[in-house]
Write an enzyme that holds these catalytic residues in place. Sequence first.
Site, PDB file in Angstrom:
ATOM      1  N   ASP A 101       0.862  -1.179   0.000  1.00  0.00           N
ATOM      2  CA  ASP A 101       0.000   0.000   0.000  1.00  0.00           C
ATOM      3  C   ASP A 101       0.899   1.229   0.000  1.00  0.00           C
ATOM      4  OD1 ASP A 101      -2.534   1.491   0.498  1.00  0.00           O
ATOM      5  OD2 ASP A 101      -3.205  -0.480   1.204  1.00  0.00           O
ATOM      6  N   ASP A 209      -3.190   4.613  -2.389  1.00  0.00           N
ATOM      7  CA  ASP A 209      -4.301   5.129  -1.593  1.00  0.00           C
ATOM      8  C   ASP A 209      -4.748   6.515  -2.080  1.00  0.00           C
ATOM      9  OD1 ASP A 209      -5.773   4.564   1.009  1.00  0.00           O
ATOM     10  OD2 ASP A 209      -4.958   6.533   1.482  1.00  0.00           O
ATOM     11  N   GLU A 272      -6.285   3.792  -6.156  1.00  0.00           N
ATOM     12  CA  GLU A 272      -7.610   3.925  -5.525  1.00  0.00           C
ATOM     13  C   GLU A 272      -8.133   5.331  -5.799  1.00  0.00           C
ATOM     14  OE1 GLU A 272      -9.905   3.747  -1.235  1.00  0.00           O
ATOM     15  OE2 GLU A 272      -8.151   4.984  -1.567  1.00  0.00           O
ATOM     16  N   HIS A 344     -11.273  -3.442   2.919  1.00  0.00           N
ATOM     17  CA  HIS A 344     -11.290  -3.087   4.340  1.00  0.00           C
ATOM     18  C   HIS A 344     -12.145  -1.849   4.635  1.00  0.00           C
ATOM     19  CE1 HIS A 344      -8.422  -0.523   2.409  1.00  0.00           C
ATOM     20  NE2 HIS A 344      -8.346   0.231   3.479  1.00  0.00           N
ATOM     21  N   ASP A 345     -12.677  -1.196   3.603  1.00  0.00           N
ATOM     22  CA  ASP A 345     -13.515  -0.008   3.802  1.00  0.00           C
ATOM     23  C   ASP A 345     -14.998  -0.280   3.555  1.00  0.00           C
ATOM     24  OD1 ASP A 345     -11.267   1.586   4.273  1.00  0.00           O
ATOM     25  OD2 ASP A 345     -11.085   2.169   2.158  1.00  0.00           O
TER      26      ASP A 345
HETATM   27  O1  ISL Z   1     -14.234   4.378   3.542  1.00  0.00           O
HETATM   28  C1  ISL Z   1     -14.734   5.193   2.852  1.00  0.00           C
HETATM   29  C2  ISL Z   1     -16.164   5.190   2.704  1.00  0.00           C
HETATM   30  O2  ISL Z   1     -16.754   5.940   3.708  1.00  0.00           O
HETATM   31  C3  ISL Z   1     -13.972   6.190   2.082  1.00  0.00           C
HETATM   32  O3  ISL Z   1     -14.260   7.496   2.356  1.00  0.00           O
HETATM   33  C4  ISL Z   1     -12.503   5.933   2.263  1.00  0.00           C
HETATM   34  O4  ISL Z   1     -12.019   6.651   3.312  1.00  0.00           O
HETATM   35  C5  ISL Z   1     -11.854   6.279   0.967  1.00  0.00           C
HETATM   36  O5  ISL Z   1     -12.239   5.271   0.116  1.00  0.00           O
HETATM   37  C6  ISL Z   1     -10.358   6.320   1.049  1.00  0.00           C
HETATM   38  O6  ISL Z   1      -9.848   5.133   1.562  1.00  0.00           O
HETATM   39  C7  ISL Z   1      -8.489   5.012   1.758  1.00  0.00           C
HETATM   40  O7  ISL Z   1      -7.903   6.123   2.381  1.00  0.00           O
HETATM   41  C8  ISL Z   1      -8.281   6.381   3.737  1.00  0.00           C
HETATM   42  C9  ISL Z   1      -8.263   5.136   4.607  1.00  0.00           C
HETATM   43  O8  ISL Z   1      -8.936   5.397   5.810  1.00  0.00           O
HETATM   44  C10 ISL Z   1      -8.904   3.960   3.925  1.00  0.00           C
HETATM   45  O9  ISL Z   1      -8.812   2.823   4.728  1.00  0.00           O
HETATM   46  C11 ISL Z   1      -8.214   3.788   2.606  1.00  0.00           C
HETATM   47  O10 ISL Z   1      -8.625   2.648   1.921  1.00  0.00           O
HETATM   48  C12 ISL Z   1      -7.310   7.396   4.252  1.00  0.00           C
HETATM   49  O11 ISL Z   1      -5.999   6.943   4.049  1.00  0.00           O
END
Ligand code: ISL
Length: 570
Positions: A101, A209, A272, A344-345
């Site tokens: 990541d 990310d 992402e 994981h989100d």
């Molecule tokens: O999880 C979400 C849905 O509510 C998104 O807003 C998410 O935060 C977004 O997809 C970005 O995700 C990534 O960056 C974030 C981190 O918290 C997430 O786990 C990651 O996948 C900040 O680094």
Amino acid sequence: MPPEQAAWWTRAVVYQVYPRSFQDSDGDGIGDLGGILRRLDHLVDLGVDVVWLSPVYPSPQADNGYDISDYEDIDPLFGSLAQLDELIAALHERGVKLVMDLVVNHTSDRHPWFLESRSSPDSPKRDWYWWRPPRPGLEPGRPGAEPTNWHSFFSGPTWELDEASGEYYLHLFAREQPDLNWENPEVRRAVYAMMRRWLDRGVDGFRMDVINMISKDVGADGSLPDGPPLPGLPYGDGTPSFLCGPRIHEFLQEMHHEVFDGRRESLLLVGEMPGVTVEQARLFTDPARAEVDMVFQFEHVGLDFDGSKWRPRPLRMRDLKASFGRWQAGLADVGWNSLYWDNHDQPRAVSRFGDDSPRFRRDSATCLATLLHLHRGTPYVYQGEELGMANAPFTGIDDFRDVESRGHFAQAVAHGEDPDDVLAAMRRMSRDNARTPVQWDASPSAGFTTGTPWIAVNPDHAEWNAEAQRGDPASVLAHHRRLIALRHDDPVVALGDFSMLLPEHDELYAFTRSLDGATLLVVCNVGGAAQPIGELLPQAVGAELVLGNLPGDGDPALLRPWEARVLRLP
Ligand code: ISL
């Protein structure tokens, strides 16, 4: 393009490991690298080609590692650099790649870069982050004095006041995650050098990310504009100023030349990108432009709520088809799709889009998997998805761990919402649903840890676990194994043209994949009632069954509840 010339990742399946919840090896209740090393057989048995490892770098863990305080090391919570080297070697020996990541939109507020930036307005690193004075005429710290009205993804404003200097810094996510200023060429150089070091160490690419947020639409005078007001909140929507901003393509191309030139072929680069459109994704993934191989788009995981994920509503199947259909068509000749339900989100797909009641849990999990894996694109399996893991039975706020969920609860209740309603939405949508420990066996902590798990194990592990499924050909696990093998074996699955059938039908999801005169027909019953298909899809009746998710042959003209069939047309 002839199959032998297609990029390797068109035939690949990626498995995401969220290390904190995968396998603990030292009894502290938190998963670690030692745990992953112990579970390699599971990955090999499944047949995946790539492991994407969520962040393991040193971090205060405000956002479970997405707040990085040192890009060059491993957090002792997870292990050591030596163990990471061991993991890379062990995976490579088994023919599996490792993707790390890359979190470079922001760092932790404990990263030395930020500490130095914060130390003084004259610091040479001041400009590495986004520092701004309060809104003209307003006292610093007063609500509304923030430089812009933007709402953070994790509740509250995107600006945090630094008392010492009277200036604010920008954080699109938690206040512990200050945004790096990519306008500054020194920042970019430092990031690229760090990336090169990881590649030299042997990693096979990056999952980047929120990479479409690194370019902010900043005026020549350094100004950032307010966004349109958000309903019911004293904030505005800042996304027009930072989603796919003006220099995003330039930055990604620069990164490509600085980091990936000469070694791109063997790597996997996935960005992402919340809010990305098909048209933008075509640009990002056009190989000739040298940016990324594929993106994670969010359209299909935004169809079951109204504006905010905390206002869920049922998914209409025709909306999902229209969305997937457009992405398949939009990236048919140029670019490439990534395919995912879970990460994981996101809440667990079987609970969200399937039916996790005892009667249909197995069948809907395997049906959804078939549907996804048979699209054109690279499928991503999130840990536990291959076991049919479901949402957790959270009761009160104390059961939740996630910074996003907890922040939302506090903000919503402060704004007068009924706590029970807020919790009901969180039970459906919280990211913590994806973060309960992987269910390895029926023992009290599901084989995840000998200690106390950092988040409760789902009690359904007594029945739903890897050990129970391993030798069972009817299991969700065995079905994933077959889907992955099918992609490896059949070039039609990897590369065939996609064509959606019955776009208006709300119970049947059907499409064809065709390559060089060979055609696969995929028909899925995405509901709990049997569906006759004899008239709608006569070509399905009597066709050769390549892979199905239910036992026995059934009636060729009738799909049982949640039945999925992959058929070869003559
Ligand atoms: O999880 C979400 C849905 O509510 C998104 O807003 C998410 O935060 C977004 O997809 C970005 O995700 C990534 O960056 C974030 C981190 O918290 C997430 O786990 C990651 O996948 C900040 O680094």
